[in-house]
Design a protein around this motif. Sequence first.
Motif, PDB file in Angstrom:
ATOM      1  N   MET A  49       1.170 -10.224 -20.549  1.00  0.00           N
ATOM      2  CA  MET A  49       2.221  -9.615 -19.703  1.00  0.00           C
ATOM      3  C   MET A  49       1.853  -8.733 -18.756  1.00  0.00           C
ATOM      4  N   LYS A  50       0.847  -7.800 -18.623  1.00  0.00           N
ATOM      5  CA  LYS A  50       0.600  -7.083 -17.636  1.00  0.00           C
ATOM      6  C   LYS A  50      -0.082  -7.886 -16.555  1.00  0.00           C
ATOM      7  N   THR A  51      -1.005  -8.775 -16.796  1.00  0.00           N
ATOM      8  CA  THR A  51      -1.355  -9.777 -15.853  1.00  0.00           C
ATOM      9  C   THR A  51      -0.482 -10.612 -15.215  1.00  0.00           C
ATOM     10  N   THR A  52       0.559 -11.040 -15.821  1.00  0.00           N
ATOM     11  CA  THR A  52       1.590 -11.914 -15.220  1.00  0.00           C
ATOM     12  C   THR A  52       2.497 -11.022 -14.295  1.00  0.00           C
ATOM     13  N   ILE A  53       2.724  -9.775 -14.536  1.00  0.00           N
ATOM     14  CA  ILE A  53       3.467  -9.098 -13.573  1.00  0.00           C
ATOM     15  C   ILE A  53       2.745  -8.801 -12.510  1.00  0.00           C
ATOM     16  N   LEU A  54       1.409  -8.480 -12.556  1.00  0.00           N
ATOM     17  CA  LEU A  54       0.773  -8.338 -11.327  1.00  0.00           C
ATOM     18  C   LEU A  54       0.359  -9.409 -10.606  1.00  0.00           C
ATOM     19  N   VAL A  55       0.202 -10.724 -11.196  1.00  0.00           N
ATOM     20  CA  VAL A  55       0.062 -11.722 -10.207  1.00  0.00           C
ATOM     21  C   VAL A  55       1.472 -12.203  -9.529  1.00  0.00           C
ATOM     22  N   ALA A  56       2.770 -11.860 -10.124  1.00  0.00           N
ATOM     23  CA  ALA A  56       3.969 -11.977  -9.523  1.00  0.00           C
ATOM     24  C   ALA A  56       4.052 -10.990  -8.669  1.00  0.00           C
ATOM     25  N   ILE A  57       3.341  -9.817  -8.209  1.00  0.00           N
ATOM     26  CA  ILE A  57       3.564  -8.657  -7.503  1.00  0.00           C
ATOM     27  C   ILE A  57       2.587  -9.163  -6.278  1.00  0.00           C
ATOM     28  N   MET A  58       1.388  -9.801  -6.545  1.00  0.00           N
ATOM     29  CA  MET A  58       0.534  -9.951  -5.774  1.00  0.00           C
ATOM     30  C   MET A  58       1.049 -11.382  -4.810  1.00  0.00           C
ATOM     31  N   TYR A  59       1.803 -12.142  -5.387  1.00  0.00           N
ATOM     32  CA  TYR A  59       2.273 -13.356  -5.185  1.00  0.00           C
ATOM     33  C   TYR A  59       3.244 -12.925  -4.067  1.00  0.00           C
ATOM     34  N   PHE A  60       4.161 -12.059  -4.326  1.00  0.00           N
ATOM     35  CA  PHE A  60       5.361 -11.971  -3.851  1.00  0.00           C
ATOM     36  C   PHE A  60       4.820 -11.178  -2.439  1.00  0.00           C
ATOM     37  N   SER A  61       3.766 -10.232  -2.647  1.00  0.00           N
ATOM     38  CA  SER A  61       3.378  -9.589  -1.484  1.00  0.00           C
ATOM     39  C   SER A  61       2.788 -10.492  -0.473  1.00  0.00           C
ATOM     40  N   VAL A  62       2.248 -11.512  -0.884  1.00  0.00           N
ATOM     41  CA  VAL A  62       1.470 -12.345   0.114  1.00  0.00           C
ATOM     42  C   VAL A  62       2.743 -13.075   0.909  1.00  0.00           C
ATOM     43  N   SER A  75       5.825 -12.191   1.501  1.00  0.00           N
ATOM     44  CA  SER A  75       6.729 -11.238   2.054  1.00  0.00           C
ATOM     45  C   SER A  75       5.903 -10.543   3.382  1.00  0.00           C
ATOM     46  N   GLY A  76       4.500 -10.324   3.187  1.00  0.00           N
ATOM     47  CA  GLY A  76       3.901  -9.700   4.207  1.00  0.00           C
ATOM     48  C   GLY A  76       4.202  -8.116   3.956  1.00  0.00           C
ATOM     49  N   CYS A  77       3.908  -7.430   5.110  1.00  0.00           N
ATOM     50  CA  CYS A  77       3.923  -5.932   5.125  1.00  0.00           C
ATOM     51  C   CYS A  77       5.511  -5.491   5.450  1.00  0.00           C
ATOM     52  N   SER A  78       6.369  -6.188   5.397  1.00  0.00           N
ATOM     53  CA  SER A  78       7.689  -5.989   5.806  1.00  0.00           C
ATOM     54  C   SER A  78       8.465  -4.994   5.120  1.00  0.00           C
ATOM     55  N   SER A  79       8.235  -4.994   3.729  1.00  0.00           N
ATOM     56  CA  SER A  79       8.895  -4.060   2.787  1.00  0.00           C
ATOM     57  C   SER A  79       8.010  -3.519   1.947  1.00  0.00           C
ATOM     58  N   SER A  80       8.546  -2.450   1.452  1.00  0.00           N
ATOM     59  CA  SER A  80       7.573  -1.765   0.432  1.00  0.00           C
ATOM     60  C   SER A  80       7.457  -2.207  -0.886  1.00  0.00           C
ATOM     61  N   ARG A  81       6.213  -2.135  -1.608  1.00  0.00           N
ATOM     62  CA  ARG A  81       6.242  -2.617  -2.896  1.00  0.00           C
ATOM     63  C   ARG A  81       7.465  -2.158  -3.838  1.00  0.00           C
ATOM     64  N   HIS A  82       7.888  -1.055  -3.756  1.00  0.00           N
ATOM     65  CA  HIS A  82       9.098  -0.554  -4.616  1.00  0.00           C
ATOM     66  C   HIS A  82      10.292  -1.615  -4.282  1.00  0.00           C
ATOM     67  N   GLN A  83      10.614  -1.810  -2.918  1.00  0.00           N
ATOM     68  CA  GLN A  83      11.756  -2.650  -2.755  1.00  0.00           C
ATOM     69  C   GLN A  83      11.327  -4.317  -3.264  1.00  0.00           C
ATOM     70  N   GLN A  84       9.934  -4.621  -3.151  1.00  0.00           N
ATOM     71  CA  GLN A  84       9.921  -5.940  -3.416  1.00  0.00           C
ATOM     72  C   GLN A  84      10.029  -5.988  -5.045  1.00  0.00           C
TER      73      GLN A  84
END
Length: 90
Positions: free
Chosen positions: A1-14, A16-25
Amino acid sequence: MKTTILVAIMYFSVLSGCSSSRHQQLVELGFERAYLDGYQDGCYSRSMAGKTYQDGFRRDPERSVVVKKYRSGWEDGFEHCYADDRDSYL
């Protein structure tokens, strides 16, 4: 579960770029308030308090015992912010 969440965060970060904060993502991905609060506290604990050693870690001890999503968010935030800020800890 933890790995899935981190993968989703990293994927979404790539995507969306740097335009919004992690919290907003995370909000846009639909994470619950308890997880978001924990993530923010964990990230602060690793990035800010970990460097200064003055304020200590930001963590709600009662909430981390009772609310599993807060605890999960704190752990993920703590680990993710370390991964982003590795040069500061060498």
